[in-house]
Design an enzyme around this catalytic site. Structure first.
Site: not given
Length: 226
Positions: A104-106
């Site tokens: 996951a990357d935000t």
């Protein structure tokens, strides 16, 4: 399961994970009644993502990925977060190819400018000065990856966040508490910054860093019983 010998930084959480009657030591098998299920790996060192992942009620372990987060030029935010999520999942899957790995990357984007994690207190102050009394976008890319048999699912979630007005004094007080320093955009919606957020359109979990509804749908497509 045997580690290939590659070095990965583990999070400082206990290696034994317990959810109701499920339990396992390290990365292995979980047993509940007559069913046996292999744990998944969340490729993240974020305690916030770990807490959210636990809400799905599925067995998992955490491992911090070691990846290059440099992005090619001219990628739109949606492409960027999905690419980084895939890199993170793949970096852990190299050591555990038989296990489903989740990356996951935000990214926080204000008026087409991506805001990463602040370098220092002054950088956090400048970010929040931009965000206050305005709206911005939060994108989280997800990747569900498994090496054997090979499968790779990538998608993203988008949320619009509206900050209320913040005085310089408000911003200084918030940056001094230390909360902004490990968060994209320099704030945590689940923490003290919530007092300044007037509303969101979209997933709250996405702003924290792990959109659960999207992840649940992707895991189902990957054959996980959720």
């Amino acid at each position: 399961m045997t580690n290939t010998g590659k070095s990965y930084e583990r999070t400082n959480f206990p290696s034994k994970v317990v959810y109701d009657s499920w339990e396992a030591d390290d990365v292995g098998l979980f047993c509940k009644g007559d069913f046996i299920m292999q744990t998944m790996i969340l490729a993240s060192a974020s305690p916030r993502r770990r807490v959210l992942m636990g809400l799905l009620g599925l067995p998992f372990d955490c491992m911090a990925p070691n990846v290059d987060e440099t992005l090619p030029n001219r990628l739109i935010p949606q492409q960027g977060v999905m690419l980084l999520a895939r890199r993170k999942a793949q970096s852990v899957a190299r050591a555990y190819p038989d296990v489903i790995c989740i990356g996951a990357d935000t990214m926080v984007v204000h008026r087409s400018k991506a805001l990463g994690k602040p370098r220092d207190e002054q950088d956090a102050f400048e970010m929040l000065s931009l965000l206050q009394n305005d709206r911005h976008d939060v994108y989280t890319g997800l990747c569900v990856y498994q090496g054997k048999p090979r499968q790779c699912l990538c998608d993203f979630c988008h949320t619009v966040v509206r900050f209320g007005p913040m005085s310089d004094c408000d911003i200084r007080s918030y940056t001094r508490c230390g909360e902004p320093m490990d968060k994209a955009g320099g704030y945590g919606i689940q923490g003290r910054a919530s007092a300044f957020i007037h509303g969101i359109v979209g997933s709250y979990d996405n702003v924290v860093g792990l959109p659960l509804a999207l992840l649940k749908s992707m895991l189902a497509k990957a054959g996980v019983d959720v």
